[in-house]
Design an enzyme around this catalytic site. Structure first.
Site, PDB file in Angstrom:
ATOM      1  N   SER A 239       7.957  -1.616  -3.801  1.00 28.44           N
ATOM      2  CA  SER A 239       8.103  -2.588  -4.884  1.00 28.44           C
ATOM      3  C   SER A 239       6.820  -3.384  -5.135  1.00 28.44           C
ATOM      4  O   SER A 239       5.845  -2.840  -5.626  1.00 28.44           O
ATOM      5  CB  SER A 239       9.282  -3.514  -4.554  1.00 28.44           C
ATOM      6  OG  SER A 239       9.630  -4.314  -5.650  1.00 28.44           O
TER       7      SER A 239
ATOM      8  N   ASP B 132      -5.971   1.766  -9.596  1.00 25.86           N
ATOM      9  CA  ASP B 132      -6.261   2.192 -10.967  1.00 25.86           C
ATOM     10  C   ASP B 132      -7.547   1.568 -11.510  1.00 25.86           C
ATOM     11  O   ASP B 132      -8.250   2.182 -12.317  1.00 25.86           O
ATOM     12  CB  ASP B 132      -5.092   1.839 -11.888  1.00 25.86           C
ATOM     13  CG  ASP B 132      -3.951   2.843 -11.785  1.00 25.86           C
ATOM     14  OD1 ASP B 132      -4.062   3.771 -10.955  1.00 25.86           O
ATOM     15  OD2 ASP B 132      -2.960   2.710 -12.522  1.00 25.86           O
TER      16      ASP B 132
ATOM     17  N   LYS C  93       9.666   2.538  -5.070  1.00 28.04           N
ATOM     18  CA  LYS C  93      10.625   1.704  -5.814  1.00 28.04           C
ATOM     19  C   LYS C  93       9.896   1.110  -7.016  1.00 28.04           C
ATOM     20  O   LYS C  93       9.194   0.110  -6.907  1.00 28.04           O
ATOM     21  CB  LYS C  93      11.184   0.589  -4.936  1.00 28.04           C
ATOM     22  CG  LYS C  93      12.207  -0.287  -5.686  1.00 28.04           C
ATOM     23  CD  LYS C  93      12.685  -1.428  -4.819  1.00 28.04           C
ATOM     24  CE  LYS C  93      13.647  -2.320  -5.602  1.00 28.04           C
ATOM     25  NZ  LYS C  93      12.989  -3.031  -6.709  1.00 28.04           N
TER      26      LYS C  93
END
Length: 449
Positions: A299, A310, A324
């Site tokens: 999460s 990224d 998740k």
């Protein structure tokens, strides 16, 4: 002109006709759906009354209703559920950082209760529970067939009381029992320390204390190392971090990013989509970062790892995260309870959803399982093997070209190397992360950054 007006009127008439022909069946379908819903509600009422009148034991009406609501929510996905008044209060207490219990985050997978992670320095962690363990029984009572809330309820109990969990673990032939003494769980969201010239930030959960702890902890460690110039980088350890508050994940990501998207959430209605962007300012002033993740990172942990990965801000190493990628909204309802409902999925800055896929590390590093018997054999072998060097040889030449200051520097470097070797035995993944950090720092220094 008359022909033009006539054509326009005919077009309008045709448009009305088409609209009527399409809308008619749609209205009929909606009416049929409504009729089916009312029939199903009547069926629910019939079954409810039959249970009240004929079940072998008398049951509380409120318990039946709560069970029905919870069944409806848990049928959607593993993270949607009904929270009774006491459960809702427990959840609010946990996000503040102190609560009673075992110290494990659990989920349900194909009907089994699975440990997402044991929290740092909690009774479950000290008892040896591991991420990926399956709990099959509590105090000898099987929990197969129970929903997650029912299983968790069985694990609750007063502080100081003992609980026996029956555990199935991958790589272990037989189930085994784990004894745990319940205690008050006081979570320290972030523990900061130094390893050599590196700052290690161990983030164990995302509660209200996380960002303030991280900011103050990083500042303190930099000061202890004598300033930024003496820091070669940061290890952000998110292993076995089950997640928590979204706003804290955003704040931690923003702590090391100057600009760009951190995460976006997309729900059923496009209008409900949200994008969260970084603000100017980097707590580390561009120092190299390595993020550590494993199968217990879930999460909010995945939001941070995905955002820094990224943007090319950090090298992510370890093992694939839990996966998740959904967001739950907690909505208070009448009776002081709440509904936890999955309302959207979140996406990393590059637009990838990690739901059920997880964050893939840039470098896969598996933590070796410790084998006490093998460790004892290794220690005996090392003790039997003499540790000799050139300096131990009779008549060896001394090194007069090295000054006392240089000799001291060499000795300090040797001590650091020995400490790194010890850490590699204790925590292979962290030692690997520190090695990567040294390499990144060396490259940055060579490039004059």
């Amino acid at each position: 002109m008359k022909k033009f007006m006539l054509a326009a009127l005919l077009g309008t008439a045709a448009g009305v006709l088409v609209t009527t022909q399409v809308t008619g069946p749609l209205l009929a379908q909606e009416s049929e759906k409504s009729s089916n819903v009312y029939e199903q509600l009547d069926l629910f009422g019939d079954i409810f009354e039959r249970i009240r009148a004929q079940y072998v034991e008398e049951v509380e009406d409120s318990e039946l209703i709560e069970a029905a609501i919870n069944g409806m929510l848990t049928s959607l996905d593993p993270h949607s559920s009904y929270l009774s008044a006491s459960d809702f209060e427990d959840m609010r207490t946990q996000t503040s950082g102190e609560f009673g219990g075992l110290g494990i985050e659990v989920t349900q997978e194909e009907g089994y209760v699975k440990v997402v992670t044991p929290m740092d320095d909690t009774p479950a962690d000290k008892a040896g529970m591991e991420a990926g363990d399956f709990i099959t029984a509590v105090d000898g009572e099987s929990i197969l067939g129970l929903n997650l809330e029912q299983a968790v309820e069985l694990m609750r109990g007063p502080v100081g009381s003992e609980i026996i969990l029956t555990v199935v673990r991958e790589g272990t032939d037989e189930p085994f029992d784990v004894s745990i003494i319940r205690d008050t769980i006081k979570l320290t969201a972030v523990r900061a320390r130094t390893e050599g010239d590196s700052v290690v930030l161990r983030v164990s959960t995302f509660n209200r204390q996380t960002y303030p702890n991280l900011e103050s902890g990083l500042k303190k460690q930099i000061e202890e190392l004598g300033g930024e110039d003496n820091v070669n980088g940061i290890v952000l350890d998110l292993r076995n971090n089950p997640g928590g508050l979204l706003n804290q994940a955003i704040a931690v990501s923003d702590a090391f990013l100057d600009q760009g998207e951190i995460v976006s959430t997309r729900g059923r209605n496009p209008r409900d989509s949200e994008r969260y962007n970084a603000t100017d300012g980097d707590l580390s002033n561009g120092k190299p970062i390595v993020v550590l993740i494993n199968g217990g990172s879930a999460s909010a942990s995945e939001i941070v790892a995905g955002a820094l990965q990224d943007h090319g801000r950090a090298v992510v190493i370890g093992e694939k995260s839990f996966g998740k990628g959904s967001v739950q909204t907690v909505v208070p309802v009448r009776g002081d309870g709440a509904m936890r409902l999955t309302t959207s999925r979140y996406y990393t800055p590059s637009g990838r959803s990690i739901q059920a896929l997880g964050v893939a590390p840039d470098i896969i590093v598996v933590q070796p399982r410790r084998d006490p018997a093998a460790e004892e054999e290794t220690e005996e072998e090392n003790a039997a093997r003499p540790n000799r060097s050139e300096a131990d040889l009779r008549g060896s030449l001394s090194n007069d070209d090295v000054s006392e200051a240089e000799r001291q520097i060499i000795e300090e470097e040797r001590e650091k190397a020995e400490a790194a070797a010890e850490l590699r035995e204790e925590d292979y993944q962290l030692a690997y992360a520190l090695d990567i950090l040294k390499g990144l720092s060396a490259i940055a220094n060579a490039n004059g950054e």
